[in-house]
Write an enzyme that holds these catalytic residues in place. Structure first.
Site, PDB file in Angstrom:
ATOM      1  N   SER A 180     -59.486  88.422  34.020  1.00 60.77           N
ATOM      2  CA  SER A 180     -60.646  89.194  34.444  1.00 60.77           C
ATOM      3  C   SER A 180     -61.963  88.608  33.932  1.00 60.77           C
ATOM      4  O   SER A 180     -63.025  89.057  34.360  1.00 60.77           O
ATOM      5  CB  SER A 180     -60.532  90.637  33.959  1.00 60.77           C
ATOM      6  OG  SER A 180     -60.506  90.687  32.549  1.00 60.77           O
TER       7      SER A 180
ATOM      8  N   LYS B 278     -69.033  88.086  28.863  1.00 62.67           N
ATOM      9  CA  LYS B 278     -68.429  89.015  29.822  1.00 62.67           C
ATOM     10  C   LYS B 278     -69.105  90.365  29.640  1.00 62.67           C
ATOM     11  O   LYS B 278     -69.350  90.780  28.494  1.00 62.67           O
ATOM     12  CB  LYS B 278     -66.939  89.092  29.491  1.00 62.67           C
ATOM     13  CG  LYS B 278     -66.074  89.898  30.423  1.00 62.67           C
ATOM     14  CD  LYS B 278     -64.612  89.736  29.996  1.00 62.67           C
ATOM     15  CE  LYS B 278     -63.644  90.397  30.954  1.00 62.67           C
ATOM     16  NZ  LYS B 278     -62.232  90.115  30.620  1.00 62.67           N
TER      17      LYS B 278
ATOM     18  N   SER C 180     -56.590  87.188  30.380  1.00 63.50           N
ATOM     19  CA  SER C 180     -57.895  87.146  31.050  1.00 63.50           C
ATOM     20  C   SER C 180     -58.864  86.094  30.520  1.00 63.50           C
ATOM     21  O   SER C 180     -59.918  85.895  31.110  1.00 63.50           O
ATOM     22  CB  SER C 180     -58.559  88.524  30.990  1.00 63.50           C
ATOM     23  OG  SER C 180     -57.915  89.398  31.887  1.00 63.50           O
TER      24      SER C 180
END
Lengths: 460, 67
Positions: free
Chosen positions: A155, A79, A179
């Site tokens: 996310s 990420k 997330s």
């Protein structure tokens, strides 16, 4: 044969045995990403040159008879809130694109590299990690490989997309309120949110320091365990990989009732029932005050996030994703007593839930209240009540990360339908128990995480 | 139950001034809506009675670097 659907440990084993080279594996991953990611939006940067250099170094160690590490030649991506040397750490924002490139890798990237894994790039995400959808107004949505018209979940959306699409067998994400677990559920993956504080956050862009966790997403429990073991603080915990084969026999496993048994689609509860039946879990426990726990997590998150970004909100409000900006501005305005009461409630709730873990080893709960909604959907009807999609996807994940419990999201395949996840929750520090249960479910064929096939047109 | 006693618009205006935060008129409705929702959610926590002895959860450990 090693291909895009191979798991991390399968690849490492083949690389160590010399039946495939790490460079071949890296090239294949880079080719697949180059051919297909334009349709899915998983990556914000592909580190091709670095990946080939790292892979060549792994191959050199294999040739010289040295130890290439437990994750030798395994492609992974992170990420983009993890620092990657030479790239700006975007954290999903336009604002951070103006930051200087990171001077060094994040600690967990270093540890995976040390274990022989090969970094292939940085992944798309919801802006500043304040998101459950995987949508991003600056870089586009990360799409669900099972149906690209649908959300990947956020996310860590790019992390879910990249693993489910077979770009990489392993990705790192962050989980403040869900997330890692939400994209795992929507994309049909295994995901581990470890105990709060268990893995280093050094070199990552923060969101809410009281609640931020980092962890892996993968396509098997064993791959998660291997990644977790590689990333643990040296000397901080016992490796979990060796105990996976012990199965779930003898563990006291209960289903979370009350709050966790309502407010979702039937698919979410059917998945829990399927998992519970496979484990022979017949008891139900009530997690006390779970709705208030979710509220406390919301208040802490929005207040800490708003405070963190206050100067950027003062000077560059128009450069935020509108969905993030409005929530962060409101968060910056949370009165101090609300925040402090939420932090005191967190302590009280922690102590009550610890009492539960004197009676059970593992608790099962839905991961998301629904399967992946279409990208852009604003509202949904759950249990007959219309509600906003964005803030409510995390209704079942938030009460658990509030007190930092280790959770493995396990994927339940639904014939003809989209996947949906179940949370396997353990007491602090007992990642081993949650991963043992996940491995047991996988061995029984109840949970599995295959690469999404070209059921729609993205992969021809 | 909505908290009808909370004046989200007034709160946003006063806090924006206190924080030196200029809110674009186009952004204000979204901020006010989020503030109202936050107040409603926070009430679940603030109305819950806790003994005075319950401490804050975040742990600060002297001598330990941040991670």
């Amino acid at each position: 044969m090693i291909d895009h659907a191979s798991g991390a440990l399968e690849i490492a084993s083949a690389v160590k045995a010399g039946t495939v080279s790490a460079v071949e594996v890296a090239r294949a991953a880079l080719f697949r990403i180059g051919a297909l990611d334009a349709h899915l939006g998983a990556f914000t940067a592909v580190t091709a040159e670095r990946a080939l250099d790292e892979a060549a170094a792994v191959d050199a160690r294999v040739r010289s008879g040295g130890d290439p590490g437990p994750l030798a030649g395994v492609p992974f991506a992170v990420k983009n809130l993890f620092d990657v040397k030479g790239l700006p750490t975007l954290a999903g924002s336009r604002i951070n694109a103006g930051h200087p490139p990171a001077g060094a890798d994040a600690e967990l990237v270093r540890r995976l590299n040390d274990a022989g894994a090969v970094l292939v790039g940085a992944l798309n995400m919801g802006e500043y990690a304040y998101d459950f959808t995987g949508e991003n107004s600056h870089y586009g949505p990360s799409r669900n490989p099972h149906d690209p018209a649908r959300m990947s979940g956020g996310s860590s959306g790019g992390s879910g997309t990249a693993v489910a699409a077979g770009f990489v067998p392993l990705a790192l994400g962050s989980d403040t309120n869900g997330s890692i677990r939400v994209p795992s559920s929507f994309c049909g993956l295994f995901g581990l949110k470890p105990t709060f504080g268990r893995l280093s956050r050094e070199g990552t862009f923060p969101f809410c320091s009281s609640l931020d966790h980092l962890g892996p997403l993968g396509r098997s429990a064993a791959d998660l365990a291997a990644a977790y073991d590689a990333m643990q603080e040296p000397g901080a915990g016992t490796p979990v990989s060796p105990v996976l084969g012990q199965g779930a026999e003898g563990l006291r496993i209960a289903v979370a009732g009350d709050y966790f048994a309502r407010g979702g689609d039937p698919a979410a509860f059917e998945a829990v029932a399927t998992v519970a039946e496979a484990l022979g879990a017949r008891d139900t426990v009530v997690v006390p005050e779970a709705a208030r726990a979710r509220a406390a997590a919301y208040v802490i998150t929005t207040a800490e996030g708003g405070s963190l970004h206050l100067d950027r909100l003062r000077t560059r409000a128009a450069d935020f994703d509108p969905a993030t900006r409005d929530r962060l501005m409101a968060g910056a305005m949370v009165p101090v007593p609300w925040y402090l009461q939420a932090q005191r409630f967190r302590r009280w709730y922690h102590d009550r839930v610890m009492e539960l873990f004197s009676r059970v080893d593992v608790i099962l709960a839905p991961a998301t209240p629904c399967t992946a909604p279409p990208i852009g959907q604003q509202t949904m009807v759950l249990d007959g009540v219309e509600m906003l999609v964005r803030p409510n996807i995390g209704i079942f994940t938030q009460p658990l990360s509030l007190i930092g419990l280790p959770v493995v999201a396990v994927p339940v395949r639904r014939p003809g339908g989209l996947p949906v996840g179940v949370q396997v929750v353990a007491a602090p520090g007992r990642e081993d128990l949650a991963l043992r249960v996940a491995a047991d479910l996988e061995a029984k064929g109840v949970c599995k995480a295959p690469v999404a096939r070209g059921e729609t047109s993205w992969e021809r | 139950m909505p908290d009808n006693t909370f004046d989200a618009e007034g709160h946003v205006d006063r806090m924006a001034a206190a924080l030196g935060l200029t809110i674009d008129p186009d952004h204000r409705p979204g901020v006010v809506a989020n503030m109202a929702r936050t107040a409603e959610i926070a009430r679940l926590v603030t109305e819950f009675p806790l003994p005075d002895t319950v401490e804050l959860a975040p742990a600060f450990r002297p001598g330990e670097e941040s991670r």
